[in-house]
Design an enzyme around this catalytic site. Structure first.
Site, short mmCIF file in Angstrom:
data_model
loop_
_atom_site.label_atom_id
_atom_site.label_comp_id
_atom_site.label_asym_id
_atom_site.label_seq_id
_atom_site.Cartn_x
_atom_site.Cartn_y
_atom_site.Cartn_z
CG ASN A 13 -1.80 1.19 1.33
OD1 ASN A 13 -1.83 2.02 0.41
ND2 ASN A 13 -2.53 1.32 2.43
CE LYS A 15 -0.24 3.07 4.74
NZ LYS A 15 -0.16 3.14 6.19
CG HIS A 106 -5.96 1.80 5.25
ND1 HIS A 106 -5.49 2.69 6.19
CD2 HIS A 106 -4.94 0.94 5.01
CE1 HIS A 106 -4.23 2.38 6.49
NE2 HIS A 106 -3.88 1.32 5.80
CD GLU A 108 -2.97 5.33 6.72
OE1 GLU A 108 -2.98 5.38 5.49
OE2 GLU A 108 -2.03 4.83 7.38
CD GLU A 178 -3.42 -2.51 7.17
OE1 GLU A 178 -2.33 -2.73 6.68
OE2 GLU A 178 -4.07 -1.47 6.94
N GLY A 184 2.72 2.15 10.81
CA GLY A 184 3.71 3.23 10.68
C GLY A 184 4.42 3.57 11.97
CB SER A 222 5.43 -2.04 11.80
OG SER A 222 5.04 -0.71 12.10
P1 13P Z 1 3.07 0.25 7.66
O1 13P Z 1 3.58 -1.03 7.05
O2 13P Z 1 3.82 1.46 7.21
O3 13P Z 1 2.95 0.15 9.14
O4 13P Z 1 1.58 0.47 7.09
C1 13P Z 1 0.66 -0.57 7.19
C2 13P Z 1 -0.55 -0.20 6.42
O5 13P Z 1 -1.30 0.68 6.81
C3 13P Z 1 -0.79 -0.91 5.15
O6 13P Z 1 -2.08 -0.64 4.67
#
Ligand code: 13P
Length: 263
Positions: A13, A15, A106, A108, A178, A184, A222
């Protein structure tokens, strides 16, 4: 545990990343890795989710990759079809452009852009109606985990969409667990914690649909080459949704290889 072999998925992803030049480099580097040592789709399915702007060019650039790399939209409109909806991209428009996969729910989107359970369910409904395959994201916050509500929150997020998914449509859904506190942050759920939650998710899914025993359940938060082998060894972790580490071709490739070799 399903007891059946489920082909793992490793999806990057991206982003709101990267800029054009870095995206070109990332794609070239990943294609190079796959050329040197390809990963057959039977061993691990590999996907990337670029920005909407880069979906078609990314798909075109991967068309001659040594291993198939499928392209995933990061989101879609809660409105179906076409019409006067400035700034929106519908499930039908994605499908019409040859994009077959989409992330929905997601954290976010839920946290920063206010996607409610209703909005998420509308998006799922639209995506299925248009014939897209969904990677449906679920996960609890740190406060929810610390107050012992993690399991309930995650299972509720699955129930939120169960009313809009027909019995024969569950095979078009992949789940991504997740935990928000692991995204992150460099903190990964321990393989035991992740496996426990994945087993609960599988149990919950299996109560809703017979497809529950064979649906891929990905872990995200992560994921790095350093923890991928241990995560891949867990019976109900059938792949990874990778954020930060997917912006580095070598790291992303190593994660895919870990799942391809362990499963
Ligand atoms: P990270 O791998 O940067 O923690 O992000 C995970 C994520 O949100 C994938 O959709």
């Amino acid at each position: 545990m399903s007891g059946l072999t489920i082909t793992p998925w490793v999806v990057g992803n991206w982003k709101m990343n990267p800029m054009q030049a870095n995206a070109q480099q990332l794609i070239q580097d990943l294609k190079q890795q796959l050329k040197q040592n390809n990963i057959p789709a039977e061993a691990c399915r590999i996907g990337v989710a670029p920005t909407t702007l880069a979906l078609l060019s990314t798909q075109a650039q991967f068309s001659d990759a040594a291993s198939e790399v499928f392209t995933v939209a990061q989101d879609l409109s809660r409105i179906a079809g076409t019409g006067a909806y400035t700034g929106e991209v519908s499930a039908e428009l994605l499908k019409d452009s040859g994009i077959e996969y989409v992330l929905i729910g997601h954290s976010e989107r839920r946290e920063i852009f206010g996607d409610s359970a209703k909005v998420v369910a509308d998006k799922v409904k639209n995506a299925l109606a248009a014939g897209l395959h969904i990677i449906y994201c679920v996960g609890e916050s740190l406060a929810q985990r610390e107050s012992g509500q993690a399991e309930q929150v995650v299972l509720e997020q699955i129930c939120d969409i169960s009313t809009v998914v027909n019995a024969d449509q569950w095979t078009h859904i992949t789940i991504a667990y997740e935990p928000i506190w692991a995204i992150g942050t460099g903190k990964t759920a321990s393989p035991e914690d992740a496996q426990n939650m994945h087993a609960k998710i599988r149990e919950g899914l299996s109560q809703i649909t017979p497809a529950g025993s064979t649906m891929a359940i990905l872990y995200g938060g992560s994921v790095k080459p350093e923890n991928a082998v241990e995560l891949a060894a867990c019976p109900d972790i059938n792949g990874a949704l990778v954020g930060g580490a997917s912006l580095n071709a070598e790291s992303f490739y190593q994660i895919a290889r870990a799942f391809a070799q362990t499963k």
